[in-house]
Every structure is written in structure tokens, then in C-alpha cells.
Design an enzyme around this catalytic site. Sequence first.
Site, PDB file in Angstrom:
ATOM      1  N   LYS A  54       0.692  -1.603 -15.723  1.00  0.00           N
ATOM      2  CA  LYS A  54       2.100  -1.237 -15.931  1.00  0.00           C
ATOM      3  C   LYS A  54       2.830  -2.338 -16.698  1.00  0.00           C
ATOM      4  CE  LYS A  54       2.210   1.800 -11.913  1.00  0.00           C
ATOM      5  NZ  LYS A  54       2.535   2.038 -10.499  1.00  0.00           N
ATOM      6  N   GLN A  98       5.071  -0.728  -5.560  1.00  0.00           N
ATOM      7  CA  GLN A  98       3.746  -0.110  -5.609  1.00  0.00           C
ATOM      8  C   GLN A  98       3.337   0.362  -4.210  1.00  0.00           C
ATOM      9  OE1 GLN A  98       2.104   0.531  -8.399  1.00  0.00           O
ATOM     10  NE2 GLN A  98       0.260   1.325  -7.453  1.00  0.00           N
ATOM     11  N   ASP A 121      10.434   5.855  -9.912  1.00  0.00           N
ATOM     12  CA  ASP A 121       9.343   6.642  -9.327  1.00  0.00           C
ATOM     13  C   ASP A 121       9.828   8.028  -8.886  1.00  0.00           C
ATOM     14  OD1 ASP A 121       6.728   5.749  -9.193  1.00  0.00           O
ATOM     15  OD2 ASP A 121       7.142   4.331  -7.575  1.00  0.00           O
TER      16      ASP A 121
HETATM   17  N1  GUN Z   1       0.528   4.235  -6.112  1.00  0.00           N
HETATM   18  C1  GUN Z   1      -0.239   5.156  -6.744  1.00  0.00           C
HETATM   19  N2  GUN Z   1       0.500   5.829  -7.642  1.00  0.00           N
HETATM   20  C2  GUN Z   1       1.751   5.345  -7.567  1.00  0.00           C
HETATM   21  C3  GUN Z   1       2.965   5.649  -8.261  1.00  0.00           C
HETATM   22  O1  GUN Z   1       3.060   6.536  -9.108  1.00  0.00           O
HETATM   23  N3  GUN Z   1       4.042   4.910  -7.889  1.00  0.00           N
HETATM   24  C4  GUN Z   1       3.976   3.952  -6.937  1.00  0.00           C
HETATM   25  N4  GUN Z   1       5.093   3.294  -6.635  1.00  0.00           N
HETATM   26  N5  GUN Z   1       2.879   3.650  -6.285  1.00  0.00           N
HETATM   27  C5  GUN Z   1       1.769   4.342  -6.605  1.00  0.00           C
END
Ligand code: GUN
Length: 297
Positions: A54, A98, A121
Site C-alpha cells: 500500500k 490494517q 476502507d
Molecule cells: N485486511 C485485509 N484486507 C483489508 C482491507 O481491505 N482493509 C483493511 N483495513 N484490512 C484488511
Amino acid sequence: MNPTIINGTEISRIIREEIATEVAVLKSDHNLIPGLAVVLVGDDPASAVYVRNKGRACEEVGIYSETINLPSTTTQSELLNKISDLNQDPRFHGVLVQLPLPTHISQRSIILSLDPKKDVDGLHPINVGRLVEGNPNFIPCTPAGIQQLLMRSGQDPAGKHLVVCGRSDIVGKPIAIMMMQKQEGANATVTICHTGTKNLGDITRSADILVAAIGRPRSITADMVTDGVVVIDVGINRVEDSSRRSGYRLVGDVDFEEVSKKSMAITPVPGGVGPMTIAMLLTNTVKAARLTLETSN
Ligand code: GUN
């Protein structure tokens, strides 16, 4: 059948180019640099890889990003304090925590503590509610990526029977809600299947579009689909593979080798949904930055 392989790597590259152009315009016209804070608690190796990707993707399109690494012993109140700081920090238009979090921290409390205007998100109840209304602010990144994959590969879901396997808050529920809306890129007839579903194969065999978000390797087998199906495989599962230096390889929730023989179009793993999730995170971060312009005018 010779299936079209829906190339998420290529589609995400195109979207990231579009985003880079938009970021450049925000900088030149408004002196605004979109910013994203990513919080990682603990040392789960898969999460560490996602977070690193990311950060790298942000850098490539000109988004400012910082990763905040916190130890697995971080308390809930320490994390809440950190989020409160980030909510107030004007450098960051988006804040992402995350998931999953260590079990001693309540995921719900953390999501509730996010400023909904920075919740890139799309998991805060305000943003979930807006999605249900059909008036979304931030669409959760993986479902948003699936919608883009379908539309940009010429698989408009309108009028189709779209079957979702999985009811997670992050993929299954939001993709089902999105796909049933009377909107462009949606307007499908949606069925959601889950661990309580009886005769799963009868339902998946009636799918025109099948979205597999189960979290178990190769659970969708060839006998569960009909010829001509379009398959979106959300799974990213590590399975042991002693021929690899890492000792594992990634497979989806779909038995790609067999199911692809019956499919009109199918996403690979890796290189399908995964790269799209990151592209949509960038899209949401730019949207969050743009929203601050609208509210300050
Ligand atoms: N863990 C796996 N996929 C995601 C996501 O799209 N966002 C977040 N915050 N954590 C994740």
C-alpha cells in the site's frame, strides 16, 4: 471453453495512471497533496506485505503516506489515542487500520473511532449506511475493485444472477449490497451464500457471475458452476509448496485449473482482485482529499 482471464494487474495499472494524473492536478491547481496513514498493529507477515504494498503504491502515484507500526502488545486505548491524533492530523486525508487486529483489541471500537471522512476502507457504520442507501462516500476497497473489474472487462452485472459466497463485513456484505443497487455497474439479482447455506452447489450453479469470498483454498470446484459463468475469486490463501523458496504459494478460493475450463471469464490469483484492492484504496484517498476542498469552500 477458452476463458478470458480478467487481468487485475493491467486494469489496476490503468486506474493507478488515472489516479496519478488526478493527484498531479490536485497539487498544481489546489496545492493539495493527498495523504494516507496506514496503521499496522503486530507482526502478521501477510499483513506486513499488504501494508508495504500500500505504501509503495501511494508513492508511485504521488500520494503522501506514512506507515505507523505498533507492537502486538499495544493496548486498545493506546491505539484509540493514535487514531485520535491521525483523525486530527491535516496531512492525512485517509486513515486505514490494517485488519485483523490482535484479539485483545475490539475491532468494532477501533472502526467506530475513525473519522468517517477519513475512513477510506468504508467500514465505519456511517459509510456502511450510506452504501446501503445507494449514496456511498467510500466504497470498501475490495468490492469497489470487483465492480471495476467487471465493468472494465465488459461484464456488466445488470440483470445477471450474481451469487456471493461469503458474508464478511469487508467483502461479502458490501459487494452484495452494491450489486443489488439500481445503479450503473450494478442492478444484478443477488444471492448471498454462507456457512449456513444448504445445497450450496444448486445455488452456485445458477450463477451468471460468481464471487468467491470464502477464505478457504479451492473451495469452489468445477461441479459447482455452469458453463459460461464469470468467476471473481477474492481468496488469497497461502498453501504449502516445497518447490518454492518461500515454502508457500498463493491460491484462490476457486479451483482455477478446473473451474476456468467452464468459465467465460475468470480472475487469476494472484493478479486478479488483489491489485484492484490497492488501486481502490488510492482512489478513496484522493476522494477524501478532494472532499476537504469541497467543505472548505
Ligand atoms: N485486511 C485485509 N484486507 C483489508 C482491507 O481491505 N482493509 C483493511 N483495513 N484490512 C484488511
